[in-house]
Design a protein around this motif. Structure first.
Motif, mmCIF file in Angstrom:
data_model
loop_
_atom_site.group_PDB
_atom_site.id
_atom_site.type_symbol
_atom_site.label_atom_id
_atom_site.label_comp_id
_atom_site.label_asym_id
_atom_site.label_seq_id
_atom_site.Cartn_x
_atom_site.Cartn_y
_atom_site.Cartn_z
ATOM 1 N N SER A 194 111.664 3.928 89.092
ATOM 2 C CA SER A 194 112.082 2.886 88.154
ATOM 3 C C SER A 194 113.023 3.436 87.096
ATOM 4 O O SER A 194 113.852 2.707 86.562
ATOM 5 N N SER A 195 112.909 4.716 86.774
ATOM 6 C CA SER A 195 113.655 5.268 85.648
ATOM 7 C C SER A 195 115.087 5.615 86.019
ATOM 8 O O SER A 195 116.020 5.136 85.381
ATOM 9 N N ASP A 196 115.266 6.403 87.072
ATOM 10 C CA ASP A 196 116.618 6.844 87.414
ATOM 11 C C ASP A 196 117.056 6.407 88.806
ATOM 12 O O ASP A 196 118.111 6.823 89.282
ATOM 13 N N ARG A 197 116.225 5.581 89.439
ATOM 14 C CA ARG A 197 116.512 5.060 90.789
ATOM 15 C C ARG A 197 116.680 6.181 91.810
ATOM 16 O O ARG A 197 117.287 5.953 92.859
ATOM 17 N N SER A 198 116.145 7.346 91.526
ATOM 18 C CA SER A 198 116.180 8.400 92.527
ATOM 19 C C SER A 198 115.282 8.009 93.694
ATOM 20 O O SER A 198 114.329 7.232 93.535
ATOM 21 N N THR A 199 115.594 8.532 94.859
ATOM 22 C CA THR A 199 114.827 8.195 96.056
ATOM 23 C C THR A 199 114.200 9.451 96.646
ATOM 24 O O THR A 199 114.728 10.557 96.500
ATOM 25 N N CYS B 52 109.670 -5.694 100.314
ATOM 26 C CA CYS B 52 108.532 -5.731 99.390
ATOM 27 C C CYS B 52 108.949 -6.607 98.215
ATOM 28 O O CYS B 52 109.729 -6.175 97.349
ATOM 29 N N ALA B 53 108.463 -7.832 98.213
ATOM 30 C CA ALA B 53 108.769 -8.757 97.132
ATOM 31 C C ALA B 53 107.800 -8.520 95.979
ATOM 32 O O ALA B 53 106.578 -8.464 96.190
ATOM 33 N N THR B 54 108.345 -8.369 94.784
ATOM 34 C CA THR B 54 107.507 -8.070 93.626
ATOM 35 C C THR B 54 107.557 -9.205 92.617
ATOM 36 O O THR B 54 108.423 -10.080 92.690
ATOM 37 N N SER B 55 106.649 -9.171 91.686
ATOM 38 C CA SER B 55 106.547 -10.226 90.682
ATOM 39 C C SER B 55 107.141 -9.779 89.361
ATOM 40 O O SER B 55 107.106 -8.593 89.023
ATOM 41 N N GLY B 56 107.690 -10.743 88.624
ATOM 42 C CA GLY B 56 108.144 -10.544 87.262
ATOM 43 C C GLY B 56 109.010 -9.325 87.066
ATOM 44 O O GLY B 56 109.997 -9.129 87.758
ATOM 45 N N SER B 57 108.630 -8.496 86.112
ATOM 46 C CA SER B 57 109.424 -7.327 85.740
ATOM 47 C C SER B 57 108.861 -6.041 86.340
ATOM 48 O O SER B 57 109.036 -4.950 85.777
ATOM 49 N N THR B 58 108.219 -6.166 87.494
ATOM 50 C CA THR B 58 107.608 -4.992 88.126
ATOM 51 C C THR B 58 108.616 -3.870 88.313
ATOM 52 O O THR B 58 108.320 -2.701 88.023
ATOM 53 N N LEU B 59 109.815 -4.195 88.805
ATOM 54 C CA LEU B 59 110.789 -3.147 89.101
ATOM 55 C C LEU B 59 111.301 -2.464 87.839
ATOM 56 O O LEU B 59 111.824 -1.356 87.909
ATOM 57 N N VAL B 60 111.154 -3.120 86.702
ATOM 58 C CA VAL B 60 111.588 -2.508 85.445
ATOM 59 C C VAL B 60 110.608 -1.416 85.019
ATOM 60 O O VAL B 60 111.004 -0.377 84.488
ATOM 61 N N HIS B 61 109.342 -1.658 85.266
ATOM 62 C CA HIS B 61 108.298 -0.785 84.724
ATOM 63 C C HIS B 61 107.701 0.192 85.732
ATOM 64 O O HIS B 61 107.096 1.188 85.322
ATOM 65 N N TYR B 62 107.836 -0.103 87.019
ATOM 66 C CA TYR B 62 107.144 0.702 88.023
ATOM 67 C C TYR B 62 108.092 1.246 89.083
ATOM 68 O O TYR B 62 109.040 0.578 89.485
ATOM 69 N N SER B 63 107.786 2.425 89.541
ATOM 70 C CA SER B 63 108.387 2.921 90.772
ATOM 71 C C SER B 63 107.706 2.229 91.945
ATOM 72 O O SER B 63 106.527 1.839 91.853
ATOM 73 N N ILE B 64 108.432 2.078 93.027
ATOM 74 C CA ILE B 64 107.889 1.423 94.218
ATOM 75 C C ILE B 64 107.874 2.419 95.364
ATOM 76 O O ILE B 64 108.890 3.074 95.652
ATOM 77 N N GLY B 65 106.724 2.530 95.978
ATOM 78 C CA GLY B 65 106.565 3.432 97.112
ATOM 79 C C GLY B 65 106.211 2.684 98.375
ATOM 80 O O GLY B 65 105.608 1.605 98.331
ATOM 81 N N TRP B 66 106.594 3.261 99.494
ATOM 82 C CA TRP B 66 106.160 2.780 100.807
ATOM 83 C C TRP B 66 105.207 3.813 101.388
ATOM 84 O O TRP B 66 105.504 5.013 101.379
ATOM 85 N N PHE B 67 104.116 3.316 101.917
ATOM 86 C CA PHE B 67 103.100 4.145 102.554
ATOM 87 C C PHE B 67 102.819 3.578 103.935
ATOM 88 O O PHE B 67 103.152 2.433 104.216
ATOM 89 N N ARG B 68 102.181 4.367 104.775
ATOM 90 C CA ARG B 68 101.792 3.859 106.085
ATOM 91 C C ARG B 68 100.471 4.481 106.499
ATOM 92 O O ARG B 68 100.121 5.583 106.067
ATOM 93 N N GLN B 69 99.770 3.743 107.327
ATOM 94 C CA GLN B 69 98.503 4.227 107.855
ATOM 95 C C GLN B 69 98.402 3.858 109.321
ATOM 96 O O GLN B 69 98.405 2.676 109.664
ATOM 97 N N ALA B 70 98.328 4.872 110.154
ATOM 98 C CA ALA B 70 98.152 4.683 111.584
ATOM 99 C C ALA B 70 96.660 4.698 111.916
ATOM 100 O O ALA B 70 95.860 5.274 111.168
ATOM 101 N N PRO B 71 96.272 4.086 113.031
ATOM 102 C CA PRO B 71 94.855 4.067 113.410
ATOM 103 C C PRO B 71 94.277 5.481 113.490
ATOM 104 O O PRO B 71 94.868 6.365 114.109
#
Length: 121
Positions: free
Chosen positions: A53-58, A22-41
């Motif tokens: 974004s804050s503590d890099r917890s997963t 997931c390639a992000t723009s600018g300072s996205t990773l500094v300010h936002y958490s990033i999630g992965w979602f999925r949708q099956a038919p």
């Protein structure tokens, strides 16, 4: 402006592996958490994993714990989802999203276009 671009999907046999990016723009990773979602038919979209974004917890959905791993490379502004031991039920369009935290409800405004993952023999 938050921009998210997924890549790395494809066709893989059961038991195989894929790594989504997931390639992000600018300072996205500094300010936002990033999630992965999925949708099956025919199914609702579900949260798969998140990195804070804050503590890099997963965080992981129960269905993927022990098989998937989320990570981030700040220098490349990219978040990865390593998917191992893939099952046919992992088949879905996978999306990354930017949110305020790692509750699935924190993700509403910023989404990528999705990448197809198909697990089949």
């Amino acid at each position: 402006q938050v921009q998210l671009v997924e890549s790395g999907g494809g066709l893989v046999q059961p038991g195989g592996s894929l790594r989504l990016s997931c390639a992000t723009s600018g300072s996205t990773l500094v300010h936002y958490s990033i999630g992965w979602f999925r949708q099956a038919p025919g199914k609702e979209r579900e949260g798969v994993s998140c990195i804070s974004s804050s503590d890099r917890s997963t965080h992981y959905a129960e269905s993927v714990k022990g098989r998937f791993a989320i990570s981030r490379d700040n220098a490349k502004n990219t978040v990865y989802l390593q998917m191992n031991s893939l099952k046919p039920e992992d088949t879905a369009v996978y999306y990354c999203a930017a949110g305020w935290g790692c509750y699935w409800s924190d993700f509403s405004d910023f989404w990528g276009q999705g990448t197809q993952v198909t697990v089949s023999s």
